[in-house]
Design a protein around this motif. Structure first.
Motif, PDB file in Angstrom:
ATOM      1  N   LYS A  89       0.827  -1.214   0.000  1.00 28.09           N
ATOM      2  CA  LYS A  89       0.000   0.000   0.000  1.00 28.09           C
ATOM      3  C   LYS A  89       0.853   1.253   0.000  1.00 28.09           C
ATOM      4  CE  LYS A  89      -3.985  -2.191   2.147  1.00 28.09           C
ATOM      5  NZ  LYS A  89      -4.879  -2.243   3.314  1.00 28.09           N
ATOM      6  N   VAL A  90       1.959   1.222   0.742  1.00 30.51           N
ATOM      7  CA  VAL A  90       2.862   2.373   0.763  1.00 30.51           C
ATOM      8  C   VAL A  90       3.473   2.566  -0.625  1.00 30.51           C
ATOM      9  CG1 VAL A  90       5.010   3.299   1.721  1.00 30.51           C
ATOM     10  CG2 VAL A  90       3.359   2.177   3.226  1.00 30.51           C
ATOM     11  N   ALA A  91       3.868   1.479  -1.281  1.00 32.06           N
ATOM     12  CA  ALA A  91       4.476   1.554  -2.613  1.00 32.06           C
ATOM     13  C   ALA A  91       3.501   2.112  -3.647  1.00 32.06           C
ATOM     14  CB  ALA A  91       4.978   0.184  -3.048  1.00 32.06           C
ATOM     15  N   ARG A  92       2.205   1.877  -3.456  1.00 31.98           N
ATOM     16  CA  ARG A  92       1.192   2.368  -4.407  1.00 31.98           C
ATOM     17  C   ARG A  92       0.733   3.795  -4.119  1.00 31.98           C
ATOM     18  NH1 ARG A  92      -1.153  -3.004  -3.705  1.00 31.98           N
ATOM     19  NH2 ARG A  92      -2.579  -2.073  -2.218  1.00 31.98           N
ATOM     20  N   ASP A  93       1.043   4.317  -2.948  1.00 36.09           N
ATOM     21  CA  ASP A  93       0.586   5.645  -2.565  1.00 36.09           C
ATOM     22  C   ASP A  93       1.220   6.708  -3.471  1.00 36.09           C
ATOM     23  OD1 ASP A  93      -0.866   7.299  -0.429  1.00 36.09           O
ATOM     24  OD2 ASP A  93       1.134   8.213  -0.506  1.00 36.09           O
ATOM     25  N   SER A  94       0.497   7.800  -3.681  1.00 36.13           N
ATOM     26  CA  SER A  94       0.997   8.821  -4.611  1.00 36.13           C
ATOM     27  C   SER A  94       1.299  10.164  -3.954  1.00 36.13           C
ATOM     28  CB  SER A  94      -0.020   9.013  -5.742  1.00 36.13           C
ATOM     29  OG  SER A  94      -1.257   9.447  -5.188  1.00 36.13           O
ATOM     30  N   GLN A  95       1.285  10.256  -2.644  1.00 36.54           N
ATOM     31  CA  GLN A  95       1.583  11.530  -1.980  1.00 36.54           C
ATOM     32  C   GLN A  95       3.038  11.919  -2.249  1.00 36.54           C
ATOM     33  OE1 GLN A  95       0.035  11.771   2.188  1.00 36.54           O
ATOM     34  NE2 GLN A  95      -0.573   9.653   1.765  1.00 36.54           N
ATOM     35  N   PRO A  96       3.272  13.097  -2.818  1.00 34.45           N
ATOM     36  CA  PRO A  96       4.641  13.497  -3.176  1.00 34.45           C
ATOM     37  C   PRO A  96       5.593  13.505  -1.985  1.00 34.45           C
ATOM     38  CG  PRO A  96       3.038  15.143  -3.926  1.00 34.45           C
ATOM     39  CD  PRO A  96       2.285  14.106  -3.172  1.00 34.45           C
ATOM     40  N   GLU A  97       5.117  13.906  -0.806  1.00 36.45           N
ATOM     41  CA  GLU A  97       5.983  13.983   0.372  1.00 36.45           C
ATOM     42  C   GLU A  97       6.513  12.614   0.795  1.00 36.45           C
ATOM     43  OE1 GLU A  97       2.652  16.959   0.576  1.00 36.45           O
ATOM     44  OE2 GLU A  97       2.739  14.783   0.482  1.00 36.45           O
ATOM     45  N   LEU A  98       5.796  11.578   0.427  1.00 41.92           N
ATOM     46  CA  LEU A  98       6.172  10.232   0.865  1.00 41.92           C
ATOM     47  C   LEU A  98       7.051   9.493  -0.146  1.00 41.92           C
ATOM     48  CD1 LEU A  98       2.884   8.991   2.582  1.00 41.92           C
ATOM     49  CD2 LEU A  98       4.806  10.260   3.545  1.00 41.92           C
ATOM     50  N   LEU A  99       7.596  10.214  -1.119  1.00 39.78           N
ATOM     51  CA  LEU A  99       8.444   9.588  -2.131  1.00 39.78           C
ATOM     52  C   LEU A  99       9.592   8.777  -1.521  1.00 39.78           C
ATOM     53  CD1 LEU A  99       9.178   9.069  -5.083  1.00 39.78           C
ATOM     54  CD2 LEU A  99      10.461  11.230  -5.057  1.00 39.78           C
ATOM     55  N   PRO A 100      10.346   9.302  -0.529  1.00 40.80           N
ATOM     56  CA  PRO A 100      11.425   8.478   0.052  1.00 40.80           C
ATOM     57  C   PRO A 100      10.894   7.183   0.687  1.00 40.80           C
ATOM     58  CG  PRO A 100      11.650  10.771   0.739  1.00 40.80           C
ATOM     59  CD  PRO A 100      10.324  10.644   0.049  1.00 40.80           C
ATOM     60  N   LEU A 101       9.759   7.265   1.333  1.00 40.90           N
ATOM     61  CA  LEU A 101       9.154   6.093   1.961  1.00 40.90           C
ATOM     62  C   LEU A 101       8.669   5.109   0.898  1.00 40.90           C
ATOM     63  CD1 LEU A 101       8.378   4.835   4.663  1.00 40.90           C
ATOM     64  CD2 LEU A 101       6.226   6.071   4.543  1.00 40.90           C
ATOM     65  N   ARG A 102       8.105   5.641  -0.175  1.00 41.94           N
ATOM     66  CA  ARG A 102       7.620   4.805  -1.273  1.00 41.94           C
ATOM     67  C   ARG A 102       8.791   4.037  -1.912  1.00 41.94           C
ATOM     68  NH1 ARG A 102       4.418   8.288  -2.901  1.00 41.94           N
ATOM     69  NH2 ARG A 102       5.702   9.438  -4.373  1.00 41.94           N
ATOM     70  N   ARG A 103       9.913   4.736  -2.133  1.00 39.04           N
ATOM     71  CA  ARG A 103      11.096   4.079  -2.703  1.00 39.04           C
ATOM     72  C   ARG A 103      11.603   2.979  -1.770  1.00 39.04           C
ATOM     73  NH1 ARG A 103      14.185   9.511  -4.720  1.00 39.04           N
ATOM     74  NH2 ARG A 103      13.063   9.722  -6.699  1.00 39.04           N
TER      75      ARG A 103
END
Length: 162
Positions: A95-109
């Motif tokens: 779910k974190v990997a699919r999220d699109s919030q720009p601020e969470l880019l480091p977390l998504r990566r």
């Protein structure tokens, strides 16, 4: 839902040790109450979660402890699959990997990297402690409380332990 065998064994061992100590028993005391002859070392490895316990052996240990086996397993299941450990939050990496919030880019990566590392061989849920959350919040340019709120929303879980 995937089973993390090592975690399950460790939590089962913790539960067996807790029940034994709750009675004020040593491993030797428990061993004397068992029907079969097993070594104290074997009991220790069950309690440490470093050895798998057969169903029959688990039932024997539970009965010696005057515990209902399925209730012991229910508590282990609760701890492994439903409880967030104290001071931690459980998140679903998918779910974190699919999220699109720009601020969470480091977390998504990070989540995408972890998923690639696991390669389907481990559960996609992880539990993060407060220090990891603080570092991730810093990387995302957010306050820790804000990051936790967003992670709860993304994961659809109320996952911070009390």
């Amino acid at each position: 839902m995937r089973l993390d065998i090592a975690t399950y064994q460790r939590v089962l061992g913790d539960e067996l040790r807790r029940l034994r100590k709750q009675r004020g028993w040593t491993r030797r005391d428990l061993n004397h109450r068992l029907q079969s002859d097993i070594s104290l070392q074997t009991l220790a490895t069950y309690e440490l979660g470093t050895r798998q316990c057969s169903v029959v052996r688990l039932v024997e240990i539970c009965l010696a402890l005057d515990e209902v086996p399925h209730e012991v397993l229910a508590r282990v299941h609760q701890r492994v699959f439903l409880d967030a450990p104290v001071g931690r939050i459980r998140i679903d990496l998918r779910k974190v990997a699919r999220d699109s919030q720009p601020e969470l880019l480091p977390l998504r990566r990070w989540a995408k990297g972890k998923l690639a590392e696991f390669n389907g061989h481990q559960a996609a849920e992880v539990s993060l402690d407060i220090s990891a959350l603080e570092r991730m919040a810093e990387l995302c340019g957010l306050e820790t409380v804000e990051l936790i709120g967003r992670l709860r929303t993304i994961s659809g879980m109320a996952g911070v332990g009390e």
